[in-house]
Design an enzyme around this catalytic site. Structure first.
Site, PDB file in Angstrom:
ATOM      1  N   SER A  70       0.799  -1.233   0.000  1.00 43.75           N
ATOM      2  CA  SER A  70       0.000   0.000   0.000  1.00 43.75           C
ATOM      3  C   SER A  70       0.828   1.277   0.000  1.00 43.75           C
ATOM      4  O   SER A  70       0.269   2.355  -0.192  1.00 43.75           O
ATOM      5  CB  SER A  70      -0.962   0.022   1.192  1.00 43.75           C
ATOM      6  OG  SER A  70      -2.025  -0.873   0.973  1.00 43.75           O
ATOM      7  N   LYS A  73       0.248   3.264  -3.076  1.00 39.24           N
ATOM      8  CA  LYS A  73      -0.916   4.140  -3.239  1.00 39.24           C
ATOM      9  C   LYS A  73      -0.516   5.615  -3.225  1.00 39.24           C
ATOM     10  O   LYS A  73      -1.177   6.455  -3.846  1.00 39.24           O
ATOM     11  CB  LYS A  73      -1.937   3.855  -2.129  1.00 39.24           C
ATOM     12  CG  LYS A  73      -2.516   2.450  -2.186  1.00 39.24           C
ATOM     13  CD  LYS A  73      -3.349   2.127  -0.954  1.00 39.24           C
ATOM     14  CE  LYS A  73      -3.865   0.697  -0.999  1.00 39.24           C
ATOM     15  NZ  LYS A  73      -4.595   0.325   0.225  1.00 39.24           N
ATOM     16  N   TYR A 198      -4.036  -2.709 -10.135  1.00 36.18           N
ATOM     17  CA  TYR A 198      -3.930  -2.542  -8.688  1.00 36.18           C
ATOM     18  C   TYR A 198      -3.029  -3.604  -8.059  1.00 36.18           C
ATOM     19  O   TYR A 198      -2.147  -3.289  -7.237  1.00 36.18           O
ATOM     20  CB  TYR A 198      -5.325  -2.583  -8.055  1.00 36.18           C
ATOM     21  CG  TYR A 198      -5.301  -2.526  -6.552  1.00 36.18           C
ATOM     22  CD1 TYR A 198      -4.941  -1.357  -5.895  1.00 36.18           C
ATOM     23  CD2 TYR A 198      -5.612  -3.646  -5.793  1.00 36.18           C
ATOM     24  CE1 TYR A 198      -4.898  -1.301  -4.508  1.00 36.18           C
ATOM     25  CE2 TYR A 198      -5.575  -3.598  -4.403  1.00 36.18           C
ATOM     26  CZ  TYR A 198      -5.223  -2.433  -3.769  1.00 36.18           C
ATOM     27  OH  TYR A 198      -5.174  -2.389  -2.394  1.00 36.18           O
ATOM     28  N   TYR A 251      -3.869   3.561   7.715  1.00 37.36           N
ATOM     29  CA  TYR A 251      -5.114   2.838   7.973  1.00 37.36           C
ATOM     30  C   TYR A 251      -5.879   3.505   9.127  1.00 37.36           C
ATOM     31  O   TYR A 251      -5.876   4.722   9.259  1.00 37.36           O
ATOM     32  CB  TYR A 251      -4.829   1.358   8.241  1.00 37.36           C
ATOM     33  CG  TYR A 251      -3.938   0.726   7.192  1.00 37.36           C
ATOM     34  CD1 TYR A 251      -4.259   0.845   5.837  1.00 37.36           C
ATOM     35  CD2 TYR A 251      -2.782   0.039   7.540  1.00 37.36           C
ATOM     36  CE1 TYR A 251      -3.448   0.276   4.867  1.00 37.36           C
ATOM     37  CE2 TYR A 251      -1.969  -0.531   6.570  1.00 37.36           C
ATOM     38  CZ  TYR A 251      -2.305  -0.410   5.234  1.00 37.36           C
ATOM     39  OH  TYR A 251      -1.510  -0.966   4.284  1.00 37.36           O
ATOM     40  N   VAL A 269       1.277  -3.410   4.008  1.00 44.05           N
ATOM     41  CA  VAL A 269       1.334  -4.664   4.754  1.00 44.05           C
ATOM     42  C   VAL A 269       2.567  -5.501   4.409  1.00 44.05           C
ATOM     43  O   VAL A 269       2.782  -6.559   4.997  1.00 44.05           O
ATOM     44  CB  VAL A 269       0.046  -5.501   4.562  1.00 44.05           C
ATOM     45  CG1 VAL A 269      -1.154  -4.767   5.132  1.00 44.05           C
ATOM     46  CG2 VAL A 269      -0.157  -5.874   3.106  1.00 44.05           C
TER      47      VAL A 269
END
Length: 315
Positions: A70, A73, A198, A251, A269
């Site tokens: 992530s 992102k 993705y 998160y 992660v």
């Protein structure tokens, strides 16, 4: 690419590594729900930084490549903002989620509009925009992502094919999120094509050194990490990206991270975390064992130690 010799930060990084190596394997768990990540040795820790003027320092396993997950992102958001500007926010929010990063319940309550671009649904929506942008010029969103990352690092960056396939084989909740958004008319392209982009962005394979360098535009008001290259984002966009990292980048632990560390951060992660000290430096830490919120357990401890020892914070 040449870099300046590090000066004041190397002893700080060495001390952090020496302290935290004693805790390796003592807590946290790797991301076992992705089979290719479940096999990673949790007893690894690396830390690297790059200053605004190009000095680099690193310690521990800072040259070991890992799946950035992530953390990607942050960079796909940057690419989408480059190309779409404020139009990007028509289908994506900018608020902290307060829920797990892969929540379906929140997405239903909000009619398929993701709360922010750093939860899974939001990043899938960003990937959809990148697919549309690439198609408009007969290109590939995956190629665009690789081109951006390689440019920012000044060296070739690749996807980890095994991790991408592992994500595709087991990413049932991400499939559900994408189809859910499609049912609300929030995804334009074929769901399988969007998810392929993705899953590959999450499978980018980079080291702490490479990530600290790639993110350095965020401490330079958007200026490219490599001298002479065109700017990555404008000063206003850079400020907005850093703001989103602070409020949404870790998160549903973002409030605790802002309280205990006080830096814009983006975690993944795979165990990596990128942090930004505007006008000063970018920092990347990596250790695969995660805490209950999906953030690197020792990575968070390392950032707390770095801030305590240097006094650097946005507050």
């Amino acid at each position: 690419m040449s870099t300046k010799t590090p000066t004041g930060f190397q002893p700080v990084l060495d001390e952090i590594v020496a302290t935290l190596r004693l805790q390796l394997g003592q807590g946290g768990t790797v991301a076992s729900y992705i089979p290719a990540l479940a096999r990673i040795d949790a007893r690894q820790f690396g830390i690297a930084l790059r200053t605004c003027d190009g000095e680099e320092a690193g310690a521990g396993d800072f040259e070991t490549p890992f799946s950035i997950q992530s953390v990607s992102k942050l960079f796909t958001l940057t690419l989408a903002m480059q190309r779409m500007g404020d139009a990007l926010w028509e289908r994506i929010g900018r608020e902290p989620s307060g829920n797990p990063f892969n929540s379906l319940v929140q997405l239903e309550n909000e009619q398929g509009k993701p709360r922010n671009p750093f939860i899974n649904a939001g990043a899938i929506a960003v990937a959809d925009r990148l697919v549309s942008q690439a198609k408009a010029k007969s290109g590939s969103a995956k190629a665009d992502i690789l081109a951006l990352m390689s440019s920012l690092c000044g060296e070739r960056i690749d996807f980890d094919g095994e991790v991408a396939q592992s994500e595709a084989d087991t990413g049932f909740r991400n499939v559900a999120l994408a189809n859910f958004m499609k049912s609300f008319g929030k995804i334009d392209n074929d769901v399988a094509e969007v998810l392929d982009t993705y899953f590959h962005q999450c499978a980018l394979r980079m080291s702490c050194r490479q990530l600290a360098r790639a993110a350095a535009f965020l401490c330079r008001d958007g200026a490219h990490p490599i001298a002479g290259e065109p700017e990555v984002t404008g000063e206003r966009q850079t400020r907005r990206i850093n703001s989103l990292m602070l409020t949404c980048g870790t998160y549903d632990a973002a409030g605790d991270v802002a309280f205990s560390i006080g830096l814009p951060c983006k975690s993944g992660v795979g165990g990596g975390i990128v942090a930004v000290v505007p006008d000063q430096l970018t920092l990347c830490v990596w250790s695969p064992a995660l805490d209950a919120t999906g953030n690197s357990l020792l990575g968070m401890k390392a950032l707390e130690m770095f801030v305590a020892r240097t006094g650097l914070s946005v507050f």
